[in-house]
Design a protein around this motif. Structure first.
Motif, PDB file in Angstrom:
ATOM      1  N   GLY A  34       3.664  -5.688   2.147  1.00 13.61           N
ATOM      2  CA  GLY A  34       2.537  -4.876   2.575  1.00 13.61           C
ATOM      3  C   GLY A  34       1.262  -5.688   2.662  1.00 13.61           C
ATOM      4  O   GLY A  34       1.001  -6.565   1.834  1.00 13.61           O
ATOM      5  N   GLU A  35       0.478  -5.390   3.677  1.00 13.97           N
ATOM      6  CA  GLU A  35      -0.781  -6.095   3.944  1.00 13.97           C
ATOM      7  C   GLU A  35      -1.755  -6.037   2.759  1.00 13.97           C
ATOM      8  O   GLU A  35      -2.558  -6.946   2.575  1.00 13.97           O
ATOM      9  CB  GLU A  35      -1.395  -5.452   5.194  1.00 13.97           C
ATOM     10  CG  GLU A  35      -2.616  -6.071   5.733  1.00 13.97           C
ATOM     11  CD  GLU A  35      -3.084  -5.410   7.032  1.00 13.97           C
ATOM     12  OE1 GLU A  35      -3.795  -6.088   7.769  1.00 13.97           O
ATOM     13  OE2 GLU A  35      -2.754  -4.225   7.284  1.00 13.97           O
ATOM     14  N   LEU A  68       3.880  -5.717   6.596  1.00 10.60           N
ATOM     15  CA  LEU A  68       3.762  -4.288   6.900  1.00 10.60           C
ATOM     16  C   LEU A  68       2.272  -3.941   6.938  1.00 10.60           C
ATOM     17  O   LEU A  68       1.542  -4.248   5.995  1.00 10.60           O
ATOM     18  CB  LEU A  68       4.459  -3.453   5.825  1.00 10.60           C
ATOM     19  CG  LEU A  68       5.963  -3.617   5.722  1.00 10.60           C
ATOM     20  CD1 LEU A  68       6.502  -2.831   4.529  1.00 10.60           C
ATOM     21  CD2 LEU A  68       6.636  -3.162   6.994  1.00 10.60           C
ATOM     22  N   PRO A  69       1.812  -3.314   8.002  1.00  7.64           N
ATOM     23  CA  PRO A  69       0.393  -2.998   8.099  1.00  7.64           C
ATOM     24  C   PRO A  69      -0.045  -1.942   7.085  1.00  7.64           C
ATOM     25  O   PRO A  69       0.737  -1.083   6.685  1.00  7.64           O
ATOM     26  CB  PRO A  69       0.235  -2.471   9.530  1.00  7.64           C
ATOM     27  CG  PRO A  69       1.595  -2.023   9.933  1.00  7.64           C
ATOM     28  CD  PRO A  69       2.572  -2.854   9.161  1.00  7.64           C
ATOM     29  N   ALA A  70      -1.290  -2.041   6.700  1.00  3.47           N
ATOM     30  CA  ALA A  70      -1.870  -1.057   5.789  1.00  3.47           C
ATOM     31  C   ALA A  70      -2.270   0.179   6.585  1.00  3.47           C
ATOM     32  O   ALA A  70      -2.618   0.096   7.771  1.00  3.47           O
ATOM     33  CB  ALA A  70      -3.093  -1.641   5.103  1.00  3.47           C
ATOM     34  N   LEU A  71      -2.227   1.326   5.922  1.00  7.39           N
ATOM     35  CA  LEU A  71      -2.624   2.574   6.555  1.00  7.39           C
ATOM     36  C   LEU A  71      -3.318   3.449   5.522  1.00  7.39           C
ATOM     37  O   LEU A  71      -2.821   3.625   4.409  1.00  7.39           O
ATOM     38  CB  LEU A  71      -1.400   3.297   7.130  1.00  7.39           C
ATOM     39  CG  LEU A  71      -1.657   4.544   7.967  1.00  7.39           C
ATOM     40  CD1 LEU A  71      -2.432   4.193   9.234  1.00  7.39           C
ATOM     41  CD2 LEU A  71      -0.345   5.220   8.330  1.00  7.39           C
ATOM     42  N   CYS A  72      -4.475   3.957   5.903  1.00  8.48           N
ATOM     43  CA  CYS A  72      -5.230   4.896   5.068  1.00  8.48           C
ATOM     44  C   CYS A  72      -5.349   6.220   5.799  1.00  8.48           C
ATOM     45  O   CYS A  72      -5.273   6.274   7.025  1.00  8.48           O
ATOM     46  CB  CYS A  72      -6.655   4.385   4.815  1.00  8.48           C
ATOM     47  SG  CYS A  72      -6.828   3.340   3.393  1.00  8.48           S
ATOM     48  N   ARG A  84      -8.112  -2.495   6.644  1.00  6.64           N
ATOM     49  CA  ARG A  84      -8.534  -3.894   6.777  1.00  6.64           C
ATOM     50  C   ARG A  84      -9.411  -4.078   8.015  1.00  6.64           C
ATOM     51  O   ARG A  84     -10.270  -4.936   8.035  1.00  6.64           O
ATOM     52  CB  ARG A  84      -7.328  -4.811   6.868  1.00  6.64           C
ATOM     53  CG  ARG A  84      -6.393  -4.730   5.691  1.00  6.64           C
ATOM     54  CD  ARG A  84      -6.892  -5.526   4.560  1.00  6.64           C
ATOM     55  NE  ARG A  84      -6.360  -6.867   4.657  1.00  6.64           N
ATOM     56  CZ  ARG A  84      -6.447  -7.733   3.687  1.00  6.64           C
ATOM     57  NH1 ARG A  84      -7.025  -7.408   2.576  1.00  6.64           N
ATOM     58  NH2 ARG A  84      -5.951  -8.932   3.820  1.00  6.64           N
ATOM     59  N   GLU A  85      -9.163  -3.273   9.026  1.00  3.57           N
ATOM     60  CA  GLU A  85      -9.924  -3.401  10.271  1.00  3.57           C
ATOM     61  C   GLU A  85     -11.271  -2.699  10.199  1.00  3.57           C
ATOM     62  O   GLU A  85     -12.128  -2.915  11.039  1.00  3.57           O
ATOM     63  CB  GLU A  85      -9.108  -2.840  11.439  1.00  3.57           C
ATOM     64  CG  GLU A  85      -7.842  -3.632  11.707  1.00  3.57           C
ATOM     65  CD  GLU A  85      -6.937  -2.981  12.724  1.00  3.57           C
ATOM     66  OE1 GLU A  85      -7.267  -1.888  13.244  1.00  3.57           O
ATOM     67  OE2 GLU A  85      -5.869  -3.561  13.006  1.00  3.57           O
ATOM     68  N   LYS A  99      -7.521   7.465   1.447  1.00  2.23           N
ATOM     69  CA  LYS A  99      -6.369   7.379   0.545  1.00  2.23           C
ATOM     70  C   LYS A  99      -5.370   6.415   1.173  1.00  2.23           C
ATOM     71  O   LYS A  99      -4.967   6.585   2.328  1.00  2.23           O
ATOM     72  CB  LYS A  99      -5.744   8.765   0.375  1.00  2.23           C
ATOM     73  CG  LYS A  99      -4.495   8.774  -0.458  1.00  2.23           C
ATOM     74  CD  LYS A  99      -3.913  10.178  -0.529  1.00  2.23           C
ATOM     75  CE  LYS A  99      -2.551  10.139  -1.192  1.00  2.23           C
ATOM     76  NZ  LYS A  99      -1.882  11.433  -1.087  1.00  2.23           N
ATOM     77  N   ILE A 100      -4.960   5.406   0.429  1.00  2.00           N
ATOM     78  CA  ILE A 100      -3.999   4.439   0.951  1.00  2.00           C
ATOM     79  C   ILE A 100      -2.620   5.092   1.030  1.00  2.00           C
ATOM     80  O   ILE A 100      -2.119   5.619   0.043  1.00  2.00           O
ATOM     81  CB  ILE A 100      -3.951   3.174   0.075  1.00  2.00           C
ATOM     82  CG1 ILE A 100      -5.306   2.469   0.106  1.00  2.00           C
ATOM     83  CG2 ILE A 100      -2.837   2.235   0.540  1.00  2.00           C
ATOM     84  CD1 ILE A 100      -5.436   1.310  -0.857  1.00  2.00           C
ATOM     85  N   ILE A 101      -2.039   5.065   2.222  1.00  2.00           N
ATOM     86  CA  ILE A 101      -0.728   5.653   2.470  1.00  2.00           C
ATOM     87  C   ILE A 101       0.358   4.576   2.410  1.00  2.00           C
ATOM     88  O   ILE A 101       1.442   4.801   1.894  1.00  2.00           O
ATOM     89  CB  ILE A 101      -0.691   6.359   3.840  1.00  2.00           C
ATOM     90  CG1 ILE A 101      -1.678   7.513   3.858  1.00  2.00           C
ATOM     91  CG2 ILE A 101       0.711   6.839   4.176  1.00  2.00           C
ATOM     92  CD1 ILE A 101      -1.840   8.137   5.218  1.00  2.00           C
ATOM     93  N   SER A 102       0.054   3.411   2.962  1.00  2.00           N
ATOM     94  CA  SER A 102       1.022   2.315   2.951  1.00  2.00           C
ATOM     95  C   SER A 102       0.290   0.984   3.011  1.00  2.00           C
ATOM     96  O   SER A 102      -0.885   0.923   3.351  1.00  2.00           O
ATOM     97  CB  SER A 102       2.000   2.431   4.124  1.00  2.00           C
ATOM     98  OG  SER A 102       1.314   2.296   5.350  1.00  2.00           O
TER      99      SER A 102
END
Length: 114
Positions: A34-35, A68-72, A84-85, A99-102
């Motif tokens: 994960g990123e 694996l990209p991060a997703l909030c 991150r972007e 909230k961080i999902i992945s």
């Protein structure tokens, strides 16, 4: 430096899997990082190269890492975004309440055996 213990556990897991399945060798191990995880892929690669000599079935293996990209998800407007972007700020409503999902995962995706 914690990558050393992660690499050690990864090698033990791959060796055990290979032996349980009657493998002659393990040509490749694929992991997803994960990123936002604290695991540095380049360090993991280095430790894999060092440790693989200790395992007969893994001595010719290579380690492939995938990010694996991060997703909030914004808790205000429910927009999903890569933190991150956007410096963890929602690009839709500018809220900092995401909230961080992945993105924190470390997954053994595949252990190829022959």
């Amino acid at each position: 430096m914690h990558e050393l213990s992660i690499a050690d556990r990864l090698m033990k897991t791959a060796d055990k899997y290979a032996r349980e399945n009657g493998a002659k060798s393990v040509p490749e191990i694929v992991v997803q990082i994960g990123e936002l995880s604290d695991v540095v892929g380049e360090c993991l690669q280095t430790y894999h190269s060092m440790l693989k000599e200790d395992y007969e079935l893994l001595k010719d293996s290579r380690l492939k890492t995938e990010t694996l990209p991060a997703l909030c998800e914004c808790t205000q407007c429910k927009t999903k975004y890569n933190p991150r972007e956007s410096d963890f700020i929602c690009p839709h409503c500018s809220s900092g309440a995401g909230k961080i999902i992945s993105g924190r995962e470390f997954i053994i995706k595949e252990i190829k055996i022959t």
